[in-house]
Design a protein around this motif. Sequence first.
Motif, PDB file in Angstrom:
ATOM      1  N   ARG A 278     -74.330  -0.165 -53.201  1.00 38.16           N
ATOM      2  CA  ARG A 278     -73.369   0.818 -52.686  1.00 38.16           C
ATOM      3  C   ARG A 278     -72.061   0.154 -52.295  1.00 38.16           C
ATOM      4  NH1 ARG A 278     -77.955   3.234 -50.188  1.00 38.16           N
ATOM      5  NH2 ARG A 278     -77.560   2.035 -48.288  1.00 38.16           N
ATOM      6  N   GLU A 279     -72.140  -0.951 -51.562  1.00 42.05           N
ATOM      7  CA  GLU A 279     -70.920  -1.651 -51.153  1.00 42.05           C
ATOM      8  C   GLU A 279     -70.168  -2.185 -52.367  1.00 42.05           C
ATOM      9  OE1 GLU A 279     -69.407  -1.797 -48.453  1.00 42.05           O
ATOM     10  OE2 GLU A 279     -70.848  -1.246 -46.915  1.00 42.05           O
ATOM     11  N   VAL A 282     -68.256   0.689 -54.079  1.00 41.61           N
ATOM     12  CA  VAL A 282     -67.031   1.049 -53.358  1.00 41.61           C
ATOM     13  C   VAL A 282     -65.936   0.012 -53.624  1.00 41.61           C
ATOM     14  CG1 VAL A 282     -66.009   1.395 -51.073  1.00 41.61           C
ATOM     15  CG2 VAL A 282     -68.279   2.316 -51.575  1.00 41.61           C
TER      16      VAL A 282
END
Length: 390
Positions: A278-279, A282
């Motif tokens: 997820r990081e 982003v």
Amino acid sequence: QEAVRHAARYPGLLPLVVIRCADWAGPVREGARQLLREALDADSASALASLILRVGRRDRGAFGVDVLGQILRRASRGQLAALFTDPDRVVRRFAYRLAVEGRLLRPAELARAAARDEDTVVQDLCSTAALTALGDDEEAYEDVLPHLLSARNPRTRSAGVTGLRRAGWSERAEPFLGDRSALVRACARYVIRQRGGDPATWYRERCTVPDDPETAPGAVIGLAECGNRSDAGLLWPLLTHPTAGVRARAVAGLRTLDCVDAKRLQPLLNDPAASVVRETTVALLPWAKELPADWLLERIRSARPRHVRIAAFRLLDARGGVVGLRAAVALLEDPDAKLRTWAGQSVQRWRPSADVRGREAEVGELLDRSRHLFSDHELRRRRWMVGWDR
């Protein structure tokens, strides 16, 4: 109006009387208010507090709230304390405000309430009141700060960390530099700086050894929060740390320092930890068009882990163009309901871009496969936009 007049003989109708206290008709409203003023006592006020406060948000509803406050200010401590655990957070806020106003709770009790309650308003109210009531009595801090510092909610912990400076215990703020909450870390840095310390040095020391199992995720992101771009050299080795939280925070830290390298971060889209992926997603969204399209398309296949598929689709959707449409249409019949929904929304908001030229036939076929998402008129319009039906 006549019903309100007779309601005095039926206590069970008091909740309806509360509602009529905000009635649009003056005679009805005044009669209900007179009855409420006469019938409400501490016990019934506790039972009706939630309704009174809810009606209080209406036009002409302030009367009931005023009466409730007057009754509860005269109530015993035990009667008021029953509202501290009410399931309605609005009631708890009202009760704690009265307790703080009347100084009915000791600082340690307020600190425990701040640590226990899940409502942020109650947390702020009670923690602030607890620290304010202490003044300059350093010995009393021993009964209050442990409750605040050990709270699960970050707002209460941050109040406790700030209180360390007032108590003269600034050195005890150091362990909170690596707290999981950004708010707590910021308060800890403030306290450390006020006594002349350098939080960045503390963070660098804990990020120096890449494979140290004691490295805390909070320390990694904390370095990015107060460091500079040269500190990225300490974060890159942490991308292979055995702890997923450290890897995720290292990616977030590189993004915070504006030191993202798309090619070096791309392999992390295959990480087994969803938080890391997820990081990474982003961080890579601004560079989605630089990532290899075929490599991303291969990762939306159903054989891949769900978090990898979601990340690949987010990047393909951000990339847009024919590749983005191709990925979205491929997922319209996916077994994952959420991915199907996101893919449908992506197709519906898709607009032609410059890369459509020369691929009109492919785009037309993709739109045909997604015809169930559009009306006949809208489908013809979109096919015309890409030059397929001209």
